[in-house]
Design a protein around this motif. Structure first.
Motif, short mmCIF file in Angstrom:
data_model
loop_
_atom_site.label_atom_id
_atom_site.label_comp_id
_atom_site.label_asym_id
_atom_site.label_seq_id
_atom_site.Cartn_x
_atom_site.Cartn_y
_atom_site.Cartn_z
N LYS A 148 0.85 -1.19 0.00
CA LYS A 148 0.00 0.00 0.00
C LYS A 148 0.88 1.23 0.00
O LYS A 148 1.95 1.27 0.62
CB LYS A 148 -0.96 0.01 1.18
N THR A 149 0.44 2.23 -0.73
CA THR A 149 1.22 3.45 -0.83
C THR A 149 0.27 4.63 -0.93
O THR A 149 -0.82 4.53 -1.49
CB THR A 149 2.18 3.39 -2.04
N ARG A 150 0.68 5.74 -0.37
CA ARG A 150 -0.18 6.92 -0.43
C ARG A 150 0.64 8.20 -0.33
O ARG A 150 1.75 8.21 0.19
CB ARG A 150 -1.21 6.89 0.70
N TRP A 151 0.06 9.25 -0.86
CA TRP A 151 0.55 10.62 -0.69
C TRP A 151 -0.69 11.49 -0.59
O TRP A 151 -1.34 11.80 -1.59
CB TRP A 151 1.43 11.05 -1.85
N HIS A 181 4.55 9.27 -8.43
CA HIS A 181 5.76 9.07 -7.62
C HIS A 181 5.62 7.81 -6.76
O HIS A 181 6.53 6.98 -6.68
CB HIS A 181 5.99 10.26 -6.70
N ARG A 182 4.47 7.70 -6.07
CA ARG A 182 4.30 6.58 -5.15
C ARG A 182 4.18 5.26 -5.90
O ARG A 182 4.67 4.22 -5.44
CB ARG A 182 3.08 6.80 -4.27
N LEU A 183 3.51 5.28 -7.05
CA LEU A 183 3.39 4.07 -7.85
C LEU A 183 4.75 3.64 -8.38
O LEU A 183 5.09 2.45 -8.37
CB LEU A 183 2.41 4.29 -9.01
N ASP A 184 5.54 4.58 -8.88
CA ASP A 184 6.88 4.23 -9.36
C ASP A 184 7.70 3.63 -8.25
O ASP A 184 8.40 2.62 -8.45
CB ASP A 184 7.59 5.44 -9.94
#
Length: 346
Positions: A148-151, A181-184
């Motif tokens: 999981k990633t978030r900004w 950015h977060r997906l990369d």
């Protein structure tokens, strides 16, 4: 060997200029910006650099090895292709382009010219990200199954009335601005697996209401959420926002969960918090792993770009990575627009 480099766009490109100026294997040969006041400000900082208000004139008159393109999103493809056709290697700011079609044209131009095209995915270049990449590659997390990633920004709509909030010029809102950015970062940690399906939602009511009250145009989302299934068996969850109903100004996170442990990186705007855990037995006993970080030895995106030119090696954040990311972003926007799951390759 010294790389003769230039920067087009001194807003976002100010850090590119500083890096070229400071690198021992590069020289800042030229700077370019249409804002005359900004151009003169940076001309005073870097008197060794030739000054241009036209990138066409700069490409025609300067003998350059490399150029950083740090312009609004809608100009990325046009200026990148012009530089490549002039025989100059390119480091392009993210997102690669407005969409995958334009990104493909950029990748094709690099191949035709025999030049290198790198995308400025600079969040790979933190001590925490560098350590975590090595930790994952060494197998300490085992088989990763969930990321999981978030900004999330609660009060972060950029320049109301400016190009960021107009889809024609930006390509979208926080999904293409912050989410990319977060997906990369997440995809890079896993070696850029292929995407199978995506399901996304976007919301723009808050930003549109505020823009209406201010009398400015705003036709992009201010929050996006997505669920992405990858061919390595991982499910990836994403959140990205410019505005939300909380008082927390900024919340950034990337968390990876595997069969041997987990790693969680947070940035709340006040510095980094970093945790890594090893799973010792099926009872769930965890041991905390203390990362060994070396900020002084952490590479930079511009430094890696210069090094790949000197060593004639492929760019680490390649045009293919940028193109893959734009195909994913396109699919996410399609899913949100049509309110359905999208299979990549459709």
């Amino acid at each position: 060997m010294s790389i003769r480099a230039a920067v087009i766009g001194l807003g976002m490109g100010k850090n590119h200029a500083k890096s070229y100026h400071e690198l021992p294997d590069a020289e800042l040969a030229a700077i370019c910006d249409v804002d005359s006041a900004r151009l003169q400000e940076y001309a005073a900082l870097y008197p060794e650099a030739a000054v241009y208000s036209s990138y066409e004139d700069m490409l025609a008159q300067e003998n350059l090895d490399a150029v950083s393109i740090a312009l609004p999103n809608f100009l990325h493809d046009k200026v990148t292709i012009a530089a490549l056709e002039a025989g100059v290697n390119v480091l392009c700011e993210k997102p690669m382009a407005l969409n995958a079609e334009k990104a493909q044209a950029m990748a094709d131009a690099a191949e035709r010219a025999g030049k290198k095209l790198m995308i400025h995915f600079n969040w790979r270049y933190t001590p925490q990200a560098q350590w975590l990449k090595h930790y994952v590659d060494e197998g300490h997390l085992g088989d990763i199954y969930y990321v999981k990633t978030r900004w999330l920004r609660a009060r972060g709509i950029p320049k109301p009335g400016g190009w960021f909030g107009i889809k024609e010029f930006s390509g979208g809102g926080p999904l293409i601005d912050l989410g990319v950015h977060r997906l990369d970062l997440a995809m890079w940690m896993m070696g850029y697996p292929k995407t199978i399906t995506v399901s996304a939602s976007t919301f723009g009511g808050l930003g549109q209401r505020l823009a209406s009250e201010m009398g400015v145009k705003y036709d992009v989302e201010d929050l996006a959420t997505a669920l992405i299934r990858l061919d390595n068996g991982v499910t990836l969850s994403l959140e990205a926002s410019w505005a939300g109903g909380t008082d927390q100004r900024e919340d950034m996170l990337t968390a990876l969960y595997g069969t041997k442990g987990a790693a969680i990186q947070r940035n709340t705007g006040e510095g980094y918090e970093f945790e890594a855990f090893g799973l010792q037995d099926l009872g769930g006993t965890l041991t905390r792993v203390e990362p060994r970080l070396y900020p002084d030895k952490c590479p930079t995106a511009v430094g890696d770009f210069v090094r790949c030119l000197i060593d004639d090696t492929p760019p680490p954040a390649s045009a293919q990575h940028g193109l893959t990311m734009m195909k994913l972003i396109d699919a996410l926007y399609l899913s949100a627009r049509e309110n359905r799951e999208v299979v990549l390759g459709e």
